[in-house]
Design a protein around this motif. Structure first.
Motif, short mmCIF file in Angstrom:
data_model
loop_
_atom_site.label_atom_id
_atom_site.label_comp_id
_atom_site.label_asym_id
_atom_site.label_seq_id
_atom_site.Cartn_x
_atom_site.Cartn_y
_atom_site.Cartn_z
N SER A 1 64.09 61.49 52.50
CA SER A 1 62.84 60.99 53.08
C SER A 1 62.39 59.73 52.36
O SER A 1 62.45 59.62 51.14
CB SER A 1 61.74 62.05 52.95
OG SER A 1 62.00 63.14 53.78
N THR B 1 63.82 66.15 63.47
CA THR B 1 63.85 66.96 62.25
C THR B 1 63.65 68.44 62.55
O THR B 1 63.49 69.24 61.65
CB THR B 1 62.76 66.49 61.26
OG1 THR B 1 61.47 66.60 61.89
CG2 THR B 1 63.00 65.07 60.80
N SER C 1 58.63 59.48 55.48
CA SER C 1 58.30 60.40 54.40
C SER C 1 57.97 61.79 54.96
O SER C 1 57.42 61.92 56.05
CB SER C 1 57.11 59.88 53.59
OG SER C 1 57.40 58.63 53.02
N SER D 1 60.12 64.12 55.90
CA SER D 1 60.99 64.48 57.02
C SER D 1 62.03 65.53 56.65
O SER D 1 63.13 65.55 57.19
CB SER D 1 61.69 63.23 57.54
OG SER D 1 60.79 62.31 58.08
#
Length: 283
Positions: free
Chosen positions: A181, A210, A235, A237
Motif C-alpha cells: 500500500s 481489493t 494507502s 489497500s
C-alpha cells in the motif's frame, strides 16, 4: 452437455417467431396496450481483438424500469455447426459461442461470465471467447413483466472479432505477487496490436480490486495503450486477493490480472532459512 431442467423464458429467436406469427393473423381484432413496449438501446457495434473478454451494456430511456428484466443473447444461427461442433470452442468459425441466460434486472452481461474471467478461464462448455476472426451478433431484450399487459422491447448490435489483434492480456502483476500500500506497482499488458487499426484503442483505464474482484476502483484513467504503466497502490489497500483490470477506453473489451496480494503477512509465523548438512552435503 445439457442442463438438468429447462429455463422458463423464451429466447430472443422465439420471441421474434411469436411476434411474427401474431402479426400475421388476420382474424379477430387487435387491441393495443395502453402503455408502449419497453424501449432499449443495445449500443453501437464494435471491433475487438480475438481471445479477449468483453462486456455489453444496454440502456433504456423509459421513466419506470423497476419491473424490467433483460437478456443479452447471441443471435447467430447454429445450423452450420452440428454434432460435436455445436458446442462452444475457441476457434469455432460460425454459430453461437455464448449460451442464453435467465433474465436479470440490469442490462449488462460479461462475456464470458466474470467469475470465470477472474479465474483465468475464457473457455468453458457453455461459452468461450473467439480465437478467430468472425462476426458475433447480439440482441438485448427487455421484458416489462406486466401480468395483464406483457410486452418486450429489443435492440441488436454486432461485434467483429479481429484476427490480427489479441489476445489482450495482463502480464504483470503475476499470480501471488506481493504489492505494498502506498507504493508503486508496475502494471504491464500485451497490447497485441489493439492500438492499431481496425481496433484502434489509443487509451485504457486501469482499475484495482481489493475485495476479490467484487468491486474495482480506477487507479489510472485514460492512460496510453502502450503496454506499461506505473500506478500507486492506494494507502490502506490490504488484500489477500487483489486484481488489476485493464479496459479499453471507447470499446467493450478488457482483461484481468491473476490474483495477487497487498500488504500480505502470515500472522504468528516467522520464516527461517534452514540448512541441514550431512557428510559435507547440503540438503
Amino acid at each position: 452437455m445439457f442442463q438438468f431442467n429447462s429455463d422458463d423464458y423464451f429466447h430472443g429467436f422465439s420471441v421474434d417467431e411469436i411476434r411474427t406469427r401474431i402479426n400475421s393473423v388476420t382474424c379477430g381484432t387487435n387491441t393495443p396496450f395502453a402503455n408502449p413496449a419497453p424501449n432499449v438501446n443495445a449500443g453501437t457495434d464494435y471491433i475487438i481483438p480475438k481471445s479477449t473478454a468483453f462486456v455489453l451494456k444496454g440502456t433504456s430511456t423509459d421513466s419506470n424500469t423497476a419491473s424490467y428484466t433483460y437478456t443479452w443473447e447471441e443471435m447467430d444461427s447454429g445450423s452450420a455447426q452440428t454434432g460435436a461442433n455445436s458446442i462452444p470452442y475457441l476457434n469455432k468459425p460460425t454459430g453461437p459461442i455464448f449460451r442464453s441466460l435467465n433474465p436479470v434486472n440490469t442490462p449488462v452481461r460479461y462475456f464470458p461470465d466474470f467469475n470465470k474471467v477472474l479465474a483465468g478461464v475464457l473457455t468453458t462448455r457453455w461459452e468461450t471467447v473467439s480465437g478467430v476472426g468472425r462476426n458475433l451478433n447480439f440482441m438485448l431484450t427487455a421484458r416489462n413483466n406486466n401480468i395483464t399487459a406483457p410486452q418486450t422491447g429489443k435492440d441488436a448490435m454486432a461485434i467483429t472479432v479481429n484476427s490480427a489483434s489479441g489476445p489482450f492480456k495482463v502480464t504483470a502483476p503475476t499470480f501471488g505477487q506481493a504489492a505494498v500500500s502506498g507504493a508503486a506497482l508496475n502494471v504491464t499488458w500485451d497490447v497485441a496490436n489493439t492500438n492499431q487499426a481496425p481496433v484502434s484503442t489509443a487509451n485504457v483505464n486501469i482499475k484495482l480490486s481489493t475485495d476479490g474482484g467484487q468491486t474495482f476502483t480506477t487507479v489510472a484513467a485514460n492512460t496510453p495503450n502502450d503496454g506499461s504503466e506505473q500506478i500507486t497502490i492506494p494507502s490502506g489497500s490490504t488484500a489477500a486477493n487483489a486484481y488489476i483490470l485493464v479496459e479499453a477506453v471507447g470499446n467493450i473489451y478488457y482483461t484481468v490480472s491473476p490474483s495477487f496480494v497487498i500488504d500480505y503477512t502470515v500472522a504468528g509465523r516467522n520464516l527461517y532459512n534452514l540448512q541441514l548438512s550431512r557428510s559435507g552435503s547440503r540438503y
